[in-house]
Write an enzyme that holds these catalytic residues in place. Structure first.
Site, PDB file in Angstrom:
ATOM      1  N   GLY A 101      -9.385  20.384 -15.955  1.00  0.00           N
ATOM      2  CA  GLY A 101      -9.826  20.352 -17.267  1.00  0.00           C
ATOM      3  C   GLY A 101      -9.269  21.495 -18.099  1.00  0.00           C
ATOM      4  O   GLY A 101      -9.170  22.337 -17.520  1.00  0.00           O
ATOM      5  N   ARG A 118       1.156   5.015   1.177  1.00  0.00           N
ATOM      6  CA  ARG A 118       0.290   5.642   2.043  1.00  0.00           C
ATOM      7  C   ARG A 118       0.590   7.182   1.502  1.00  0.00           C
ATOM      8  O   ARG A 118       1.824   7.487   1.782  1.00  0.00           O
ATOM      9  CB  ARG A 118       0.287   5.428   3.237  1.00  0.00           C
ATOM     10  CG  ARG A 118       0.268   3.986   3.708  1.00  0.00           C
ATOM     11  CD  ARG A 118       0.254   3.565   5.350  1.00  0.00           C
ATOM     12  NE  ARG A 118      -0.061   2.190   5.516  1.00  0.00           N
ATOM     13  CZ  ARG A 118      -1.517   1.980   5.584  1.00  0.00           C
ATOM     14  NH1 ARG A 118      -2.335   2.744   5.415  1.00  0.00           N
ATOM     15  NH2 ARG A 118      -1.692   0.534   5.857  1.00  0.00           N
ATOM     16  N   SER A 162      10.539  23.138 -22.490  1.00  0.00           N
ATOM     17  CA  SER A 162      11.368  24.068 -21.801  1.00  0.00           C
ATOM     18  C   SER A 162      11.984  24.991 -22.620  1.00  0.00           C
ATOM     19  O   SER A 162      12.364  26.282 -22.272  1.00  0.00           O
ATOM     20  CB  SER A 162      12.441  23.393 -21.015  1.00  0.00           C
ATOM     21  OG  SER A 162      13.287  22.783 -22.094  1.00  0.00           O
ATOM     22  N   LYS A 222       0.831  -1.206  -0.082  1.00  0.00           N
ATOM     23  CA  LYS A 222       0.145  -0.225   0.020  1.00  0.00           C
ATOM     24  C   LYS A 222       0.951   1.306   0.122  1.00  0.00           C
ATOM     25  O   LYS A 222       1.842   1.300   0.806  1.00  0.00           O
ATOM     26  CB  LYS A 222      -0.980  -0.066   1.082  1.00  0.00           C
ATOM     27  CG  LYS A 222      -2.113  -1.100   1.216  1.00  0.00           C
ATOM     28  CD  LYS A 222      -2.761  -0.985   2.630  1.00  0.00           C
ATOM     29  CE  LYS A 222      -3.862  -1.986   2.506  1.00  0.00           C
ATOM     30  NZ  LYS A 222      -4.685  -1.894   3.853  1.00  0.00           N
ATOM     31  N   ASP A 234      -2.170  25.364 -19.992  1.00  0.00           N
ATOM     32  CA  ASP A 234      -3.348  26.072 -19.725  1.00  0.00           C
ATOM     33  C   ASP A 234      -3.110  27.397 -19.347  1.00  0.00           C
ATOM     34  O   ASP A 234      -3.677  28.407 -19.628  1.00  0.00           O
ATOM     35  CB  ASP A 234      -4.313  25.254 -18.541  1.00  0.00           C
ATOM     36  CG  ASP A 234      -4.497  23.939 -19.088  1.00  0.00           C
ATOM     37  OD1 ASP A 234      -4.705  23.772 -20.384  1.00  0.00           O
ATOM     38  OD2 ASP A 234      -4.656  23.264 -18.129  1.00  0.00           O
TER      39      ASP A 234
END
Length: 316
Positions: free
Chosen positions: A39, A29, A229, A27, A260
């Site tokens: 979006g 964590r 870049s 798992k 964006d």
């Protein structure tokens, strides 16, 4: 001052978190996640808001995740128009591995659209768009939305004399570049451009030549290609320009949100009457500022202002 309407057909609630180490098996964590509305078009509107501008986000949402998304937008005071769809709005997750700094991003497909939803969306966008507005179609398309949606949208907006900015990828982008739809701006990144060109675009000149061919064929009035870049190249019938990023690669924290932020700043500059060249510089400064922030965060206005004078504009 022209109005700006952004369109997000496939929005998401973006969850970002950190983990000591991301490995398969046990798992993993994680720290407490941070939730942001996400979006393409939504992030463009958020970037415009962070830069002190105004826009309206047209957002297709469904289910409880969609309701959460709208609450997140409202908490950031981003003006929006909600369009209801069948199915649940998707969630996405990015996990940063603290041991290596690597970022893992998991993106879901979103609800499946049918023809009625597509047609209803076109009518709703046409009704929501002000006359002479800048309209931004940004981000992925949901499953079921036809690849020619950008062309359909461009035709639907023609009666209102809107300027359409398209920032898409994959099959819709390829379909657009094989037609003469002619939106005001078409933007893509260097990987997408190389896939379309079917050859490496190793230099700014190579990139500009490919973009110029798209302009000459009537694919778009302005073509912008992001070179990672190195910054972004803009080509139209008046010339070819490149604007280099204003920061050192070592300052990059996360590349998420750079595109964006660029689009938001570019459209904000155009809405206030700046030239495409000035908008290119402003967009490059915003993209530079965005990569200095963590996770799904976008640009900060103070960083954009500080970086603006360091952006290098050259003719290609």
């Amino acid at each position: 001052m022209a109005d700006i309407l952004t369109i997000t057909l496939n929005p998401t609630v973006d969850l970002s978190t950190h983990a000591p180490e991301v490995v398969a098996g046990p798992k993993v964590r994680c720290d407490a996640p941070v939730a942001d509305p996400g979006g393409g078009g939504i992030n463009v509107s958020r970037a415009i808001k962070f830069l002190g501008g105004k826009s309206t986000a047209f957002v297709a949402t469904g289910g409880e995740t969609g309701a959460r998304l709208l609450r997140l937008l409202a908490s950031e005071h981003v003006k929006f128009t909600a369009f209801s769809v069948t199915g649940d709005t998707r969630q996405s997750m990015s996990i940063t591995d603290k041991s290596s700094g690597a970022q893992f991003r998991f993106v879901m497909p979103g609800p499946v659209w049918d023809d009625h939803m597509v047609n209803d969306a076109l009518h709703a966008i046409g009704a929501a768009a002000p006359h002479n507005a800048i309209v931004v179609l940004s981000g992925s398309q949901p499953p079921g939305v036809p690849v020619d949606f950008p062309a359909r949208l461009n035709r639907a907006l023609a009666p209102k004399k809107c300027r359409l900015f398209v920032d898409t990828s994959g099959a819709p982008l390829r379909a657009l570049t094989q037609s003469c739809v002619g939106p005001f701006v078409l933007r893509m990144d260097d990987v997408e451009a190389e896939n379309l060109a079917d050859r490496p675009l190793l230099s700014r000149v190579n990139t500009a030549e490919f973009a110029a061919d798209l302009v000459a064929r009537g694919v778009a009035q302005n073509v912008i290609i992001a070179r990672g870049s190195d910054g972004s190249t803009l080509v139209n019938r008046d010339g070819r320009w490149h604007c280099a990023r204003a920061i050192d690669p070592a300052q990059v924290v996360s590349a998420v949100g750079a595109g964006d932020s660029f689009v938001g700043a570019f459209c904000m500059a155009m809405s206030r009457g700046d030239t495409q060249i000035d908008a290119l510089v402003f967009g490059t400064a915003a993209a530079s500022a965005a990569v200095m922030t963590e996770g799904t965060k976008l640009c900060h206005a103070a960083d954009v202002s500080a970086l603006l004078s360091d952006c290098e504009l050259v003719e290609v």
